[in-house]
Design an enzyme around this catalytic site. Structure first.
Site, PDB file in Angstrom:
ATOM      1  N   ASP A 172       0.716  -1.463   0.112  1.00 11.14           N
ATOM      2  CA  ASP A 172      -0.147  -0.026  -0.179  1.00 11.14           C
ATOM      3  C   ASP A 172       0.823   1.340  -0.021  1.00 11.14           C
ATOM      4  O   ASP A 172       1.463   1.483   1.054  1.00 11.14           O
ATOM      5  CB  ASP A 172      -0.999   0.033   1.276  1.00 11.14           C
ATOM      6  CG  ASP A 172      -1.776   1.517   1.298  1.00 11.14           C
ATOM      7  OD1 ASP A 172      -1.700   2.025   0.418  1.00 11.14           O
ATOM      8  OD2 ASP A 172      -2.673   1.249   2.487  1.00 11.14           O
ATOM      9  N   ASN A 174       0.533   4.209   0.242  1.00 13.32           N
ATOM     10  CA  ASN A 174       0.267   5.229   1.220  1.00 13.32           C
ATOM     11  C   ASN A 174       0.985   6.460   1.024  1.00 13.32           C
ATOM     12  O   ASN A 174       1.710   6.994   1.599  1.00 13.32           O
ATOM     13  CB  ASN A 174       0.724   4.730   2.450  1.00 13.32           C
ATOM     14  CG  ASN A 174       0.117   5.613   3.854  1.00 13.32           C
ATOM     15  OD1 ASN A 174      -1.219   6.023   3.837  1.00 13.32           O
ATOM     16  ND2 ASN A 174       0.973   5.727   4.915  1.00 13.32           N
ATOM     17  N   GLU A 206      -4.233   8.215  -5.136  1.00 11.31           N
ATOM     18  CA  GLU A 206      -3.165   7.602  -5.622  1.00 11.31           C
ATOM     19  C   GLU A 206      -3.007   7.237  -7.229  1.00 11.31           C
ATOM     20  O   GLU A 206      -2.214   7.230  -7.731  1.00 11.31           O
ATOM     21  CB  GLU A 206      -2.778   6.436  -4.425  1.00 11.31           C
ATOM     22  CG  GLU A 206      -2.377   7.194  -3.332  1.00 11.31           C
ATOM     23  CD  GLU A 206      -2.297   5.901  -2.076  1.00 11.31           C
ATOM     24  OE1 GLU A 206      -1.722   6.264  -0.963  1.00 11.31           O
ATOM     25  OE2 GLU A 206      -3.004   4.899  -2.261  1.00 11.31           O
ATOM     26  N   GLY A 237     -13.215   5.405  -1.308  1.00  8.11           N
ATOM     27  CA  GLY A 237     -13.814   6.262  -0.143  1.00  8.11           C
ATOM     28  C   GLY A 237     -15.339   5.803   0.026  1.00  8.11           C
ATOM     29  O   GLY A 237     -15.550   4.620   0.084  1.00  8.11           O
ATOM     30  N   GLY A 240     -16.643   2.832  -2.165  1.00  8.34           N
ATOM     31  CA  GLY A 240     -16.317   1.409  -2.084  1.00  8.34           C
ATOM     32  C   GLY A 240     -14.960   1.341  -2.674  1.00  8.34           C
ATOM     33  O   GLY A 240     -14.237   1.896  -2.392  1.00  8.34           O
ATOM     34  N   GLY A 264      -6.759   6.015   8.965  1.00  6.84           N
ATOM     35  CA  GLY A 264      -6.504   4.525   9.003  1.00  6.84           C
ATOM     36  C   GLY A 264      -7.810   3.748   8.640  1.00  6.84           C
ATOM     37  O   GLY A 264      -7.594   2.788   8.620  1.00  6.84           O
ATOM     38  N   GLY A 266      -8.125   3.166   5.257  1.00  4.46           N
ATOM     39  CA  GLY A 266      -7.279   2.391   4.149  1.00  4.46           C
ATOM     40  C   GLY A 266      -6.583   1.315   5.065  1.00  4.46           C
ATOM     41  O   GLY A 266      -6.563   0.087   4.459  1.00  4.46           O
ATOM     42  N   ASP A 267      -6.072   1.499   6.120  1.00  3.60           N
ATOM     43  CA  ASP A 267      -5.361   0.385   6.750  1.00  3.60           C
ATOM     44  C   ASP A 267      -6.211  -0.620   7.417  1.00  3.60           C
ATOM     45  O   ASP A 267      -5.736  -2.037   7.601  1.00  3.60           O
ATOM     46  CB  ASP A 267      -4.351   0.884   8.053  1.00  3.60           C
ATOM     47  CG  ASP A 267      -3.372   2.131   7.284  1.00  3.60           C
ATOM     48  OD1 ASP A 267      -2.857   2.094   6.148  1.00  3.60           O
ATOM     49  OD2 ASP A 267      -3.364   3.263   8.140  1.00  3.60           O
TER      50      ASP A 267
END
Length: 333
Positions: A172, A174, A206, A237, A240, A264, A266-267
Site C-alpha cells: 500500500d 500510502n 494515488e 472512499g 467502495g 486509518g 485504508g489500513d
C-alpha cells in the site's frame, strides 16, 4: 516468538513506520486555528498490524522507534493489541516521528510531519529481525520507508528475505507527498518496487498520481497491472472499491456512515483483507468469495471513519455471526 494466539503459522508481518498523530479536537479547522489536539498512535504499517490482530489474525511489526517516552508508549500499544514486537528496535539518537493531522469538515486529512530525521528513517538492514520476516506468510509494507537511506536498504532487504521465504507481498503506497523531496521522486521510488508486490492497494487519489490521469476507470487501473500481481485494489472512499485480478474485475459498494476522521480507514481495509486471505489465498481466484471478503474489508474501513485517530478507531471482532451488523455505529474500541 510471542503472538496474539500463540502461533505464527499464518503470521502477517508489517514493515515500516509507527508514529504519533496529533489530531485537532475540532474538525474543519487549520492547524493554527485548532484549539487543541488528541494524541493518537498511528503509522500505516503499524495500523495494519493492529487491525489484523484486533480482527483475530496473527501479526508482527518490524520497524524502529525512538528510545523515548513516545517510542516505548507505541511499543506498549502494539503489545497491548496482541502484535508481536520482537521486530522493533530503538534508536537513542533520534526521536519517534510526530505528525499533526488536520481534519477537514468532510473528515479528509492534511499532514504536517516532524521527522528530521526520526528513528524509523534510521533502520538499517543489520538491525532487521530475519527470523520474524522469514516466518511471515504475508509481508506488508508501504512507501514511506523508501524515502531515505538507510531505511530504504532495510526495506529492500526485508522484502527480498520475505519473498525468498515464500511470503505473499502486500503493498500500500500510502502516498504522503510532503515527506518526499519532489513528486517526481515519489512516483519513481513508489514504482521502483511495484512489480514485486502480489497484492496492491491504492486510493483513487494515488491512482491519479501514479498514472498521471484524472480518470478513475478500469483502463487507468489496468495500466498499473504487472504479471506478478494477483490482486489490484482501488479504494474509492464512500463509493467502495474496485478490484482487478487476472481473470475478473468489478466493484464493491461502501457502507454509508457519518465520517468523523478518515485516518486509518485504508489500513483497516487492508488489515481485514489480509486477515481473510492469509489462510487461503485461493480466494483471490474465486470472485464470489473475494467480493464477500472485500465487503467485509469495506465494513471495517467504514467503522474506522466514525472515530478520531487511526489505531483508536480500528474495529475489534466483537460481532458474532453477521460481520456487518452494527456498521455505522461506534461499537468498537
Amino acid at each position: 516468538m510471542a503472538s496474539n494466539n500463540g502461533t505464527n503459522q499464518n503470521l502477517i508481518v508489517s514493515f515500516g513506520e509507527m508514529l504519533i498523530d496529533f489530531v485537532p479536537t475540532v474538525s474543519g479547522v487549520s492547524l493554527a486555528e485548532a484549539p487543541g489536539f488528541l494524541k493518537a498512535p498511528g503509522g500505516a504499517p503499524a495500523n495494519v498490524a493492529i487491525a489484523v490482530s484486533r480482527l483475530g489474525g496473527t501479526s508482527a511489526f518490524v520497524g524502529k522507534l525512538g528510545d523515548d517516552e513516545f517510542g516505548h508508549m507505541l511499543a506498549g500499544i502494539l503489545k497491548e493489541n496482541g502484535v508481536c514486537g520482537d521486530g522493533i528496535c530503538f534508536d537513542k539518537g533520534a526521536r519517534t516521528a510526530l505528525a499533526f493531522v488536520t481534519l477537514k469538515a468532510d473528515g479528509d486529512r492534511e499532514f504536517m510531519f516532524y521527522r528530521n530525521p526520526s528513528a524509523d528513517m534510521l533502520l538499517t538492514p543489520d538491525e532487521l529481525n530475519f527470523e520474524i520476516i522469514r516466518s511471515a506468510k504475508v509481508f506488508h509494507y508501504g512507501s514511506i520507508s523508501l524515502i531515505v537511506e538507510p531505511c530504504r536498504s532495510a526495506h529492500l532487504k526485508a522484502m527480498e528475505v520475505a519473498k525468498e521465504a515464500g511470503a505473499l507481498l502486500s503493498y500500500d503506497p500510502n502516498l504522503r507527498l510532503p515527506l518526499w523531496p519532489s513528486a517526481e521522486e515519489a512516483r519513481e521510488q513508489i514504482m521502483s518496487i511495484w512489480d514485486k508486490a502480489e497484492v496492491i492497494k491504492v486510493s483513487d487519489n494515488e491512482l491519479e498520481f501514479l498514472t498521471g490521469s484524472d480518470k478513475i476507470d478500469d483502463e487507468s487501473a489496468m495500466s498499473l497491472w504487472h504479471p506478478n500481481l494477483k490482486l489490484l485494489l482501488v479504494t474509492l472512499g464512500e463509493k467502495g472499491c474496485n478490484y482487478y485480478t487476472k481473470h475478473f474485475h468489478g466493484t464493491v459498494a461502501a457502507f454509508p456512515v457519518k465520517a468523523v476522521d478518515t485516518t486509518g480507514a485504508g489500513d483497516s481495509f487492508v488489515g481485514a483483507l489480509l486477515t481473510k486471505i492469509v489462510d487461503d489465498q485461493s480466494v483471490l481466484e474465486d470472485e464470489a468469495k473475494l467480493k464477500e471478503i472485500l465487503r467485509y474489508s469495506c465494513a471495517c474501513g467504514a467503522i474506522t471513519t466514525t472515530k478520531k485517530g487511526a489505531i483508536p478507531a480500528l474495529p475489534t471482532r466483537w460481532w458474532q455471526g453477521d460481520p456487518f451488523v452494527g456498521v455505522g455505529t461506534t461499537k468498537h474500541q
